[in-house]
Design an enzyme around this catalytic site. Structure first.
Site, PDB file in Angstrom:
ATOM      1  N   ASP A   1     -41.829 -50.450 -52.242  1.00  0.00           N
ATOM      2  CA  ASP A   1     -42.012 -50.623 -50.647  1.00  0.00           C
ATOM      3  C   ASP A   1     -41.463 -52.093 -50.256  1.00  0.00           C
ATOM      4  OD1 ASP A   1     -43.410 -48.207 -50.858  1.00  0.00           O
ATOM      5  OD2 ASP A   1     -45.160 -49.221 -50.980  1.00  0.00           O
TER       6      ASP A   1
HETATM    7  N1  URA Z   1     -46.892 -48.230 -55.542  1.00  0.00           N
HETATM    8  C1  URA Z   1     -46.966 -48.534 -54.115  1.00  0.00           C
HETATM    9  O1  URA Z   1     -47.764 -48.225 -53.184  1.00  0.00           O
HETATM   10  N2  URA Z   1     -45.908 -49.037 -53.692  1.00  0.00           N
HETATM   11  C2  URA Z   1     -44.692 -49.581 -54.343  1.00  0.00           C
HETATM   12  O2  URA Z   1     -43.826 -50.239 -53.872  1.00  0.00           O
HETATM   13  C3  URA Z   1     -44.805 -49.055 -55.437  1.00  0.00           C
HETATM   14  C4  URA Z   1     -45.642 -48.412 -56.046  1.00  0.00           C
END
Ligand code: URA
Length: 236
Positions: free
Chosen positions: A105
Site C-alpha cells: 500500500d
Molecule cells: N497488508 C496490507 O494491509 N497492506 C500492505 O501494504 C501489505 C499487506
C-alpha cells in the site's frame, strides 16, 4: 512522476557508446524509440516505460537485475500512474525497465523487490508458491494475547478465512505477523477484525530475504546467494 533521462545518457549507461558518439548514432537514425527511428537530439526517455532499440537489440533487457528497496511511505508500487503520484521506480535510477514484485500500500514501508526478470517476478507473485511475508505493525491500541492467537489461527474476512499465520508480540502496541497469502490490504483488514487499527506497517521479510539495515528510501542490488534463494523458492 517520471524518471526521465536524456537518450544519449541512457545509451551510454547501457554501454552502447560514450554520450557524444551516442548523439551521432541518434542523428544517423540508428536508434529506435518505441519502435520508431528517433533523430532528435536531446530527447528524454523514461527507462521504465520507453523501449529503446539499437542494432536490433532492446536495451536494458539483456541483463537481469534484482533490487531490494526499503520503500518509504507515500510511494505507490506501480511503474506509471495517471494522477502524478510518486512511484517506487522513481527511487531506483537504473537503465533498466524494472517493476515491483507485488504490491505494498502507499502508506506501507519496507522490503520491496524490483526486477526486470518478468518470469521470476510472476512466479514469486503466484499464489501457488505462498511465500512468507513478515510485517512489523504498530497498532493504535494495546493488543491482547487472545487477539494475537486469533490472528495466528486465521480470521474471517469478506473474501474468506485467512490461513494460519505467525503472530508475535513485540510490545504492548507492536506485533509482527507472518502471512503467506497476498490479499489486498490483508494485514490491515486482519487487524480490524480484532478491533484494532494499523498505525504503521513495515514489511521486513519476503520469500526468505530480510530487510536488515537498508535505510528508508535506500536500495541495493541483491547478492548472488539472495537471487539463488528466490530462484530456488520460485521453482520448488
Ligand atoms: N497488508 C496490507 O494491509 N497492506 C500492505 O501494504 C501489505 C499487506
Amino acid at each position: 512522476m517520471s524518471n526521465l533521462v536524456r537518450l544519449n545518457k541512457y545509451l551510454a549507461e547501457c554501454g552502447v557508446s560514450a554520450r557524444r558518439k551516442a548523439d551521432e548514432l541518434i542523428a544517423a537514425g540508428k536508434v529506435k524509440l518505441n519502435g520508431k527511428i528517433v533523430r532528435e537530439l536531446g530527447v528524454k526517455i523514461d527507462p521504465n516505460i520507453d523501449q529503446v532499440e539499437y542494432a536490433g537489440n532492446l536495451l536494458g533487457q539483456e541483463k537481469k537485475i534484482y533490487i531490494m528497496l526499503n520503500k518509504p511511505a507515500g510511494y505507490i508500487t506501480a511503474v506509471s500512474d495517471d494522477r502524478d503520484s510518486r512511484l517506487v521506480t522513481d527511487l531506483v535510477k537504473v537503465p533498466f525497465k524494472i517493476f515491483p514484485v507485488g504490491r505494498l500500500d502507499k502508506d506501507t514501508t519496507g522490503l520491496l523487490l524490483l526486477t526486470n526478470d518478468g518470469e521470476l517476478a510472476n512466479r514469486l507473485m503466484h499464489p501457488r508458491y505462498e511465500h512468507d511475508k513478515t510485517y512489523q505493525i504498530n497498532l493504535q491500541r494495546e493488543i491482547t494475547d487472545a487477539a494475537l492467537e486469533r490472528l495466528a489461527r486465521g480470521v474471517e474476512l469478506e473474501d474468506g478465512m485467512t490461513a494460519p499465520a505467525q503472530a508475535k508480540r513485540l510490545g504492548e502496541k507492536k506485533i509482527s505477523l507472518t502471512i503467506h497469502e497476498g490479499r489486498k490490504r490483508q494485514v490491515k483488514r486482519m487487524i480490524e477484525v480484532v478491533h484494532n487499527k494499523v498505525v504503521s506497517l513495515k514489511r521486513v521479510e519476503f520469500a526468505g530475504l530480510v530487510l536488515e539495515t537498508l535505510k528508508v528510501g535506500e536500495w541495493r542490488f541483491l547478492k548472488e546467494d539472495e537471487v539463488k534463494i528466490l530462484t530456488e523458492r520460485s521453482l520448488s
